[in-house]
Design a protein around this motif. Structure first.
Motif, short mmCIF file in Angstrom:
data_model
loop_
_atom_site.label_atom_id
_atom_site.label_comp_id
_atom_site.label_asym_id
_atom_site.label_seq_id
_atom_site.Cartn_x
_atom_site.Cartn_y
_atom_site.Cartn_z
N ILE A 153 41.91 39.59 24.79
CA ILE A 153 40.79 38.77 24.33
C ILE A 153 40.04 38.13 25.50
CG2 ILE A 153 41.86 38.38 22.08
CD1 ILE A 153 42.44 35.46 23.14
N GLY A 154 40.22 38.68 26.67
CA GLY A 154 39.45 38.21 27.81
C GLY A 154 40.31 37.63 28.93
N TYR A 155 39.76 37.69 30.15
CA TYR A 155 40.41 37.15 31.34
C TYR A 155 39.97 35.69 31.49
CZ TYR A 155 42.15 41.73 32.91
OH TYR A 155 42.84 42.91 33.01
N LYS A 156 40.61 34.98 32.42
CA LYS A 156 40.22 33.57 32.64
C LYS A 156 40.43 33.21 34.11
CE LYS A 156 40.30 29.14 30.45
NZ LYS A 156 41.10 27.99 30.72
N GLY A 157 39.51 32.46 34.68
CA GLY A 157 39.64 32.02 36.07
C GLY A 157 40.63 30.88 36.20
N GLY A 205 57.77 41.17 23.87
CA GLY A 205 57.01 42.28 23.29
C GLY A 205 55.56 41.89 22.98
N SER A 206 55.22 40.60 23.19
CA SER A 206 53.82 40.19 23.06
C SER A 206 53.28 40.03 24.49
CB SER A 206 53.73 38.87 22.29
OG SER A 206 52.48 38.27 22.52
N TRP A 207 52.36 40.88 24.85
CA TRP A 207 51.89 40.92 26.24
C TRP A 207 50.40 40.62 26.33
CZ3 TRP A 207 55.41 41.64 30.01
CH2 TRP A 207 56.63 42.25 29.68
N ALA A 208 50.03 40.02 27.45
CA ALA A 208 48.59 39.91 27.74
C ALA A 208 48.16 41.26 28.32
CB ALA A 208 48.35 38.81 28.76
N ALA A 209 46.99 41.71 27.94
CA ALA A 209 46.47 42.97 28.50
C ALA A 209 46.43 42.88 30.03
CB ALA A 209 45.09 43.27 27.94
N THR A 210 46.15 41.68 30.54
CA THR A 210 46.09 41.50 32.01
C THR A 210 47.39 41.99 32.66
OG1 THR A 210 46.83 39.24 31.65
CG2 THR A 210 44.53 39.50 32.09
N GLU A 211 48.53 41.70 32.00
CA GLU A 211 49.83 42.10 32.56
C GLU A 211 50.02 43.61 32.51
OE1 GLU A 211 52.74 38.45 31.32
OE2 GLU A 211 51.84 39.52 29.65
N PHE A 212 49.68 44.20 31.36
CA PHE A 212 49.87 45.64 31.18
C PHE A 212 48.99 46.41 32.17
CE2 PHE A 212 48.98 49.47 28.33
CZ PHE A 212 50.23 50.04 28.50
N VAL A 213 47.73 45.97 32.27
CA VAL A 213 46.77 46.63 33.16
C VAL A 213 47.25 46.55 34.62
CG1 VAL A 213 44.46 46.31 34.14
CG2 VAL A 213 44.76 46.30 31.66
N ALA A 214 47.70 45.36 35.02
CA ALA A 214 48.14 45.18 36.41
C ALA A 214 49.39 46.03 36.68
CB ALA A 214 48.42 43.70 36.68
N TRP A 215 50.25 46.14 35.66
CA TRP A 215 51.49 46.93 35.81
C TRP A 215 51.17 48.42 35.99
CZ3 TRP A 215 53.32 50.32 31.82
CH2 TRP A 215 54.60 50.82 32.02
N TYR A 216 50.30 48.97 35.10
CA TYR A 216 50.06 50.43 35.23
C TYR A 216 49.19 50.74 36.43
CZ TYR A 216 45.75 50.14 32.14
OH TYR A 216 44.53 49.87 31.57
N ASN A 217 48.52 49.72 36.99
CA ASN A 217 47.71 49.95 38.19
C ASN A 217 48.44 49.57 39.48
OD1 ASN A 217 45.21 51.15 37.48
ND2 ASN A 217 44.59 49.25 36.49
N VAL A 261 31.30 29.37 53.05
CA VAL A 261 32.41 30.07 52.39
C VAL A 261 31.93 30.52 51.02
CG1 VAL A 261 34.81 29.93 51.63
CG2 VAL A 261 34.04 28.52 53.56
N ILE A 262 32.20 31.79 50.69
CA ILE A 262 31.86 32.31 49.36
C ILE A 262 33.18 32.60 48.64
CG2 ILE A 262 30.70 34.12 48.05
CD1 ILE A 262 28.86 34.62 50.39
N TYR A 263 33.35 31.97 47.48
CA TYR A 263 34.57 32.21 46.70
C TYR A 263 34.30 33.35 45.71
CZ TYR A 263 36.25 28.11 49.02
OH TYR A 263 36.66 27.24 50.00
N ALA A 264 35.14 34.39 45.82
CA ALA A 264 34.94 35.62 45.02
C ALA A 264 36.28 36.05 44.43
CB ALA A 264 34.37 36.72 45.92
N VAL A 265 37.01 35.08 43.88
CA VAL A 265 38.41 35.32 43.51
C VAL A 265 38.61 35.90 42.11
CG1 VAL A 265 39.34 33.56 45.06
CG2 VAL A 265 38.65 32.93 42.74
N GLY A 266 37.53 36.16 41.37
CA GLY A 266 37.68 36.77 40.05
C GLY A 266 38.36 35.84 39.07
N ALA A 267 38.86 36.43 37.98
CA ALA A 267 39.53 35.67 36.92
C ALA A 267 40.97 36.18 36.87
CB ALA A 267 38.82 35.90 35.59
N GLN A 268 41.90 35.34 37.29
CA GLN A 268 43.25 35.83 37.58
C GLN A 268 44.24 35.73 36.43
OE1 GLN A 268 44.17 37.38 40.59
NE2 GLN A 268 41.96 37.42 40.74
N THR A 269 43.82 35.17 35.29
CA THR A 269 44.80 35.08 34.19
C THR A 269 44.12 35.46 32.87
OG1 THR A 269 46.54 33.72 33.24
CG2 THR A 269 44.50 32.59 33.76
N ASP A 270 44.85 35.26 31.77
CA ASP A 270 44.33 35.70 30.46
C ASP A 270 44.03 34.50 29.58
OD1 ASP A 270 47.36 35.55 30.62
OD2 ASP A 270 47.06 35.48 28.44
#
Ligand SMILES: Cc1cc2nc3c(=O)[nH]c(=O)nc-3n(C[C@H](O)[C@H](O)[C@H](O)COP(=O)(O)OP(=O)(O)OC[C@H]3O[C@@H](n4cnc5c(N)ncnc54)[C@H](O)[C@@H]3O)c2cc1C
Ligand SMILES: NC(=O)c1ccc[n+]([C@@H]2O[C@H](COP(=O)([O-])OP(=O)(O)OC[C@H]3O[C@@H](n4cnc5c(N)ncnc54)[C@H](OP(=O)(O)O)[C@@H]3O)[C@@H](O)[C@H]2O)c1
Length: 472
Positions: A331-335, A127-139, A106-115
């Motif tokens: 300021i970066g994603y996090k697994g 009104g204070s948002w993680a970029a992860t949320e904004f990016v996922a919303w517009y995509n 098994v190969i785990y390739a799940v990326g970094a799912q939070t901020d």
């Protein structure tokens, strides 16, 4: 018994996560030069009904050429021994034990799912948002569809000096016409096009020479149709430590070029465009201000000091407050930890050596591997994952040769499909994804857009299953 990897006993590999790292690993297993006669079957899982990870859900909508990398993944998917099982979440729909019972590896390739968090007061204000949320919303990530971004204020602040911060700043500065020809989610298109934001301030905690932007992304900020870029000339005056660092071998061409680009911005006359992007350096947020929602940000001036061989930002007593109505923390994603697997909390990665997952005792766990951001942390462009996947696949194949893979109780494809039909009847196969893809592209065509993304789980599953039913 026949050896694993022969036609009587194909090597069965599960890959959890269908982003770039998962797809590169799949492609390299199915078409590898070191084991040309290998009989291998690869099943790729994703929690979403759609594949490609951040290529679909991260890469900015105004970068269609970068998304074209998906053609490589589409080619991998045409291999007769490739299967895609979407809408299956590891840890929820499928357990560690399910996979160990059915796959040699098994190969785990799940990326970094939070901020990552800043850990400052006011971080959780409305009104204070993680970029992860904004990016996922517009995509159009279905989990983020219902977020509401209030862009009725004059000034937005983006914290961080990486390419995601550049994406966020650019997305806030694009015109309606520019957005309208992209695959940005329809719900985001209207909000972004009607935005009242006039100034986007990007805060870097270190200096121009230490910014993590790559050159093309930094150059783009100076080429916006309707936004001037502004850099205070004092911000590009380099301190002696930075000057000698830039002259040393430690600094790369990217950093030197970034300093040149930023110096160029500092000498520009504004053209009077509707918006401006202000790039500031050597400042850190110390608090996000406001009663019920974001009203401003308190920042402190930093100076660079050499610590453990690198130039670190250290705060000074100089404090400033900026009014703003919205803050994006980039300021970066996090697994995140995964059920049944070891996890390194600080780095947010699965402990591994060259892709082999290491157990509590520090020894490799039989038949378990990691790849991509969950293996090495949330840095690197799409292409970085190709090399990274090769390392993991090489380790897996070396373990195959040495007889070090897992011995599953029932590796047959039938047993797996039986289990999936029991657990999650509405999983999505590759045929289902192709139906989603076709529907989205067809909806985009009359509007001159690459696609109009379906953005709810219901819409995605309906589009997928209509065609799957017909194919049955
Ligand atoms: C906002 C943003 C923009 C970017 N833009 C660019 C760019 O323009 N150019 C460039 O070269 N690089 C870009 N990158 C970097 C690039 O996207 C990454 O290097 C790459 O996507 C990492 O690949 P990955 O496979 O490790 O992770 P991901 O792409 O995140 O893929 C992980 C996959 O795993 C799935 N998954 C997660 N948890 C589970 C689970 N429990 N069960 C099943 N599936 C699961 C996810 O749904 C996802 O599909 C960008 C990154 C970000 C964050
Ligand atoms: N177009 C593209 O090619 C593209 C687009 C998007 C993303 N990507 C890639 O995806 C990866 C992730 O990008 P990213 O922007 O999320 O991460 P990143 O490149 O690691 O940048 C993170 C930024 O956040 C800053 N930071 C970290 N902690 C901070 C804190 N507490 N306070 C203030 N600032 C802080 C970092 O500053 P320090 O340096 O001081 O730590 C850095 O400037 C990168 O490799 C990037 O190149 C590529």
């Amino acid at each position: 018994m026949a050896p694993i990897g022969t036609s009587e006993r194909p090597l069965r590999v599960a890959i959890v996560g269908s982003g770039p790292s998962g797809f590169y690993a799949a492609g390299q297993l199915l078409k590898n030069r070191s084991h040309p006669d290998l009989n291998v079957q690869v099943d790729v899982y994703d929690r979403l009904p759609t594949p490609w990870g951040l290529v679909r859900g991260g890469v900015a909508p105004d970068h269609p050429n970068i998304k074209a990398v998906s053609r490589v993944y589409e080619k991998t998917a045409t291999h007769p021994e490739f299967r895609f099982y979407g809408n299956i979440q590891y840890g929820v729909d499928l357990t560690h034990g399910d996979l160990v019972d059915r796959y040699h590896a098994v190969i785990y390739a799940v990326g970094a799912q939070t901020d990552r968090r800043l850990g400052i007061p006011g971080e959780d204000l409305l009104g204070s948002w993680a970029a992860t949320e904004f990016v996922a919303w517009y995509n159009a990530h279905p989990d983020y569809r219902d977020l509401e971004f209030d862009l009725s204020c004059e000034r937005a602040v983006v914290i961080g000096n990486g390419n995601v911060a550049a994406d966020v700043a650019r997305m806030l500065a694009l015109t309606r016409e520019e957005l309208a020809v992209t695959d940005v989610a329809d719900h985001a298109l209207e909000v972004l096009a009607d935005s009242a934001i006039r100034e986007i301030v990007v805060l870097g905690r270190r200096g121009p020479a230490q910014a993590a932007f790559t050159n093309p992304e930094l150059l783009e900020l100076g080429e916006m149709t309707d936004a001037d870029v502004y850099v205070d000339p004092r911000d590009v005056e380099l301190d002696p430590l930075t000057r000698s660092w830039l002259e040393s071998d430690e600094a790369g061409a990217t950093q030197r070029r970034n300093v040149d680009i930023l110096s160029g911005y500092a000498s520009r006359e504004p053209e009077g465009k509707r918006r401006r992007i202000v790039l500031r350096f050597l400042v850190s947020p110390v608090a996000i201000l406001g009663e019920d929602r974001v009203e401003g940000i308190r920042i402190c001036r930093n100076e660079l000091r050499e610590e453990d061989g690198s130039l670190r930002a250290c705060s000074t007593d100089t404090i400033e407050e900026l009014d703003c109505g919205i803050v994006f923390r980039s300021i970066g994603y996090k697994g995140l930890p995964l059920e049944g697997l070891p996890f390194h909390e600080r780095s947010g990665t699965i402990p591994n050596e060259g892709g082999r997952i290491l157990g509590e005792d520090g020894a490799p766990v039989r038949g378990e591997y990691a790849v991509g951001w969950i293996k090495r942390g949330p840095t690197g462009i799409i292409g970085t994952n190709k090399r990274d996947a090769q390392e993991t696949v090489d380790a897996l194949l070396a373990d195959l040769d040495e007889g070090r893979l897992n011995e599953p109780a029932d590796p047959s494809r039938e047993s797996l499909e039986e289990l999936l039909n029991e657990r999650k009847r509405d999983h999505v196969t590759y045929v289902g994804w192709e139906a989603i893809d076709r529907a989205e592209r067809a909806a985009g065509e009359p509007q001159g857009r690459p696609r109009v993304k379906l953005s709810t789980a219901d819409e995605l599953l309906a589009a997928a299953h209509e065609k799957e039913e017909a194919a049955r």
